[in-house]
Structure formats: C-alpha cells, structure tokens
Enzyme design. Structure first.
Site, short mmCIF file in Angstrom:
data_model
loop_
_atom_site.label_atom_id
_atom_site.label_comp_id
_atom_site.label_asym_id
_atom_site.label_seq_id
_atom_site.Cartn_x
_atom_site.Cartn_y
_atom_site.Cartn_z
N THR A 140 0.85 -1.20 0.00
CA THR A 140 0.00 0.00 0.00
C THR A 140 0.89 1.24 0.00
OG1 THR A 140 -1.76 -1.16 1.16
CG2 THR A 140 -1.80 1.24 1.27
N GLN A 143 0.91 -9.81 -6.37
CA GLN A 143 0.37 -11.15 -6.57
C GLN A 143 1.23 -11.97 -7.54
OE1 GLN A 143 -2.18 -12.45 -4.89
NE2 GLN A 143 -2.88 -10.59 -3.88
N CYS A 171 -17.51 -4.41 1.77
CA CYS A 171 -18.26 -3.55 2.68
C CYS A 171 -17.60 -2.20 2.72
CB CYS A 171 -18.29 -4.14 4.08
SG CYS A 171 -19.15 -5.69 4.14
#
Ligand SMILES: *Cc1c(COP(=O)(O)O)cnc(C)c1O
Length: 392
Positions: free
Chosen positions: A74, A181, A328
């Site tokens: 990040t 990834q 969410c």
C-alpha cells in the site's frame, strides 16, 4: 485434516517456518538499529539489512540500491504514484492506470486528481485484460507515469506488462507495476523487463506483515521520486524511519524461497485449482468462472454461483476461509469494482467467491472445499424463491 481450512491466499499468507527461523535472532540478541553507526549492534543490524537488500534485488534482477523498504505494498503504491507526481509536476500532470488496480493505486490516483492531476483509467475486456493499444492511445505529451498491475488480486488476470512497459519506455515515461500477486508466481526480471517502479510485499509470499518494498530504477533511465514523509536520511531520503530488521530479513528469505520453489509450486497449485473447478462445475449448473481461463495466476479461481449470495455462501461454510465478491464500504455492501469492470452483472458479482490456494493447501483440503461448496450452494438454492421459479 485440520479445520478451518485457509484458502484466501490473495489476502495474506502464513509465515513459512523457514522464514520465521531466519527472523527470530533479530528480535532478541541481534536487536540493533541499522542506523547506529558507532557500535557493533548497529553494524550487525546494518549488515543484515544490506544482505537482505541484495538478496531481494537479486531475486528480481535489480541492483541493491534500487530497493526502498516500505511498510508494505500500500505504501509502495502510494510512494510510486504520489512520489513520481510530485517529482515530475513541472513536466506534466497526466497519469495512466486501469480500472482494476488495487485500491492503493486507485485511491492514490484519486488523491492526485483532487490536486489537479488528470488520470486516464484504461478499460479491461471481459477476461480482465488490458489492451496495450488503449494504453498507447491514452499517452499524451503531459503523461508522467503509467501504472498497471502484473496480476489482479481478485480474478488473477495477468496483464501484458512487457508490451505496456515497452510502450512507456519508447515515450520516456516511467512505468510502475504492482507485482504483489505476481512475485513467486511469474518470472520477473527488471533488468530485462521494461519496469521502472515495482511494488512488493512480504505477507503475500509467506513472509511477515508490515514490510514491503518499492523497486526504483536508479539508472538507464533514472526515476525521479519525492518522499511521502520526512524524518532523516534513511533509504536515500525516500523513506525515512528506523528499519524493521527482523521483517526485512524475513522478506528476503521469503522471496528467495518463493522464487526457488516457483516452478514446481505453480504446477502443483494449478493442478489443485483445476481439480477444485472440476468438482464445482460437475456438481452444479449455472456457475461461471470470472477472469481469463488462460492468462491467470495458477492459484486463483473466481466463480459466480447464480441465485446464491456470496456472503450467505461463506456464512454457510464457516470452516473454510474464502472471500466474496462484495466489499463492505462503510454500511453498504457493494459488488466488487473489479467484477463490475469485467462486465459481471450486479447480481452475479454478489454471487461470486474468490478461492486463493497456497503453499500449505493439500489435495484432501481441495476435495473438502469443493464438495462443501456444491453441498452449500444446493442447500441455499433450494431455499431461494428465484431459483425455484426458474426451475418451474
Ligand atoms: C495485498 C495487496 C496490496 C497491499 O499490500 P499491503 O502490503 O497489505 O499493503 C497491494 N496490491 C495488491 C495487488 C495486493 O494484493
């Protein structure tokens, strides 16, 4: 077989015992601050950090001085986008990225838009693939950065990084890729691949949480970058702060292991993943694979199960750890923006599940998870009025 089963390796991975063993001495006896220049404890820590830096650089074909340690990917993504933007503001104000990047890239791009930068978000096709021609068309004289991920964390799609990087290089534009990834899954070599900035993190490759790095090419061409924070000269001034020596040592061990075992592990994981898919598709109708069948991470499977809410499916099988295609955001449950970008309808996006296989998953676990999915989907569909209506 032990329950619960963990099959969510795109979110994080356990620390490999071999990694932990390498880290342990640096919490206790070898606790020095790598910036302490006047005693043996500091020298020992500094040596450990520099050895780790060399090891990480070697793993990706870089020079040790090109590695800037961060708290994770990040931060590395933020440093790449905002750091290049700040350092190149006099040359231009345009950035190119894609709709399916990680939030760390998308939210950094959004922040830059708020401060006057322009961002082009290139689309993806129904498999989640970017067309390099779209990137070429988006380039302007004001473009200062192109950022496209290697492999997507939801649907596993592998992007044509070499082609896109070559386009960027041709126009003298720095190319950043989020390779989180892809590390340990794809061979990446920044000495031959046209990559100028690359984000990495240890906790997706069986290393510890809280450590990552940004690869920053220092020559041919040199990337100009401004730091996000101030506070001392660590990491060439690009990322000040006391270095977490045990985490850095663990990161180096993790990346070395991941690359050494990559070939055999990729084959093993793809076999397990394909077996999982087979169990599900032969046990259920109206299930759909999201992403590409061919250009895909070997450990990723993302499927939609019509008439079933992904969240309910996960609640119905609590002994297996998976992710759903819903996110969410505050109080709202929204379908994944990645699935939306590849054209999956809202309904099916809410019905999707991501399977992320990993180093310690076994064939027995795959059988269990596959059968459990089939059984749970059947049970939930039997309760679904829509499904009953459809069957007539
Ligand atoms: C996990 C992930 C990140 C974030 O990494 P952290 O080290 O957890 O900050 C960034 N990009 C991708 C593609 C990821 O999968």
């Amino acid at each position: 077989m032990k329950l619960p089963i963990y099959m969510d390796h795109h979110a994080t991975t356990p620390v490999d015992p071999r990694v932990l063993e390498a880290m342990l001495p640096f919490f206790t006896e070898r606790f020095g601050n790598a910036a302490s220049r006047h005693h043996a404890f500091g020298w020992d820590a500094e040596n450990a950090v520099e050895d780790a830096r060399k090891e990480i650089a070697r793993a990706i074909g870089a020079e040790a001085r090109d590695i800037v340690f961060t708290s994770g990917a990040t931060e590395a993504d933020n440093l790449a986008l905002r750091g290049v933007a700040e350092a190149s503001a006099s040359r231009g104000n345009h950035i190119i990225t894609s709709r399916i990047e990680h939030k760390a890239v998308l939210d950094s791009a959004a922040r830059l838009e708020r401060s006057g930068f322009e961002v082009t978000y290139v689309p993806v096709n129904s498999e989640g693939l970017i067309d390099p021609a779209d990137v070429r068309r988006a380039i302007t004289d004001r473009t200062i950065l192109i950022s496209i991920m290697c492999a997507n964390n939801e649907i596993g799609t592998l992007q044509p990084i070499a082609e896109i990087g070559a386009l960027a290089r041709e126009r003298g534009i720095p190319f950043h890729t989020d390779a989180v990834q892809a590390i340990g899954k794809l061979p990446i070599n920044v000495s031959t691949d046209p990559i100028d900035l690359m984000s990495m993190t240890a906790h997706k490759i069986y290393g510890p949480k809280g450590i990552g790095a940004l690869y920053v090419r220092q020559s041919r061409p040199r990337v100009r970058l401004a730091p996000l924070i101030d506070g001392g000269g660590h990491e060439h001034g690009l990322r000040p702060g006391t270095l977490p020596v045990p985490l850095i040592v663990g990161f180096a061990k993790a990346i070395t292991l991941a690359i050494a075992e990559m070939e055999t592990e990729n084959v093993r994981l793809a076999v397990l993943r394909d077996r999982l898919k087979k169990i599900i598709t032969s046990g259920l109708d109206e299930v759909y694979v999201n992403g590409s069948e061919t250009r895909r991470l070997p450990n990723n499977l993302n499927m939609s199960f019509a008439y079933v809410e992904g969240e309910s499916l996960l609640m119905g099988m609590k002994d297996v750890a998976l992710s759903s295609g819903s996110a969410c955001t505050s109080s709202l449950v929204e379908p994944s923006y990645v699935l939306k970008a590849v054209g999956v309808g809202e309904e099916l996006a809410h019905s999707s599940i991501r399977f992320g296989l990993g180093r310690f998953n076994t064939a027995e676990e795959v059988e269990y998870v596959g059968e459990k999915i089939v059984e749970t989907v059947k049970r939930l569909r039997a309760l679904s009025p829509l499904h009953e209506l459809k069957k007539g």
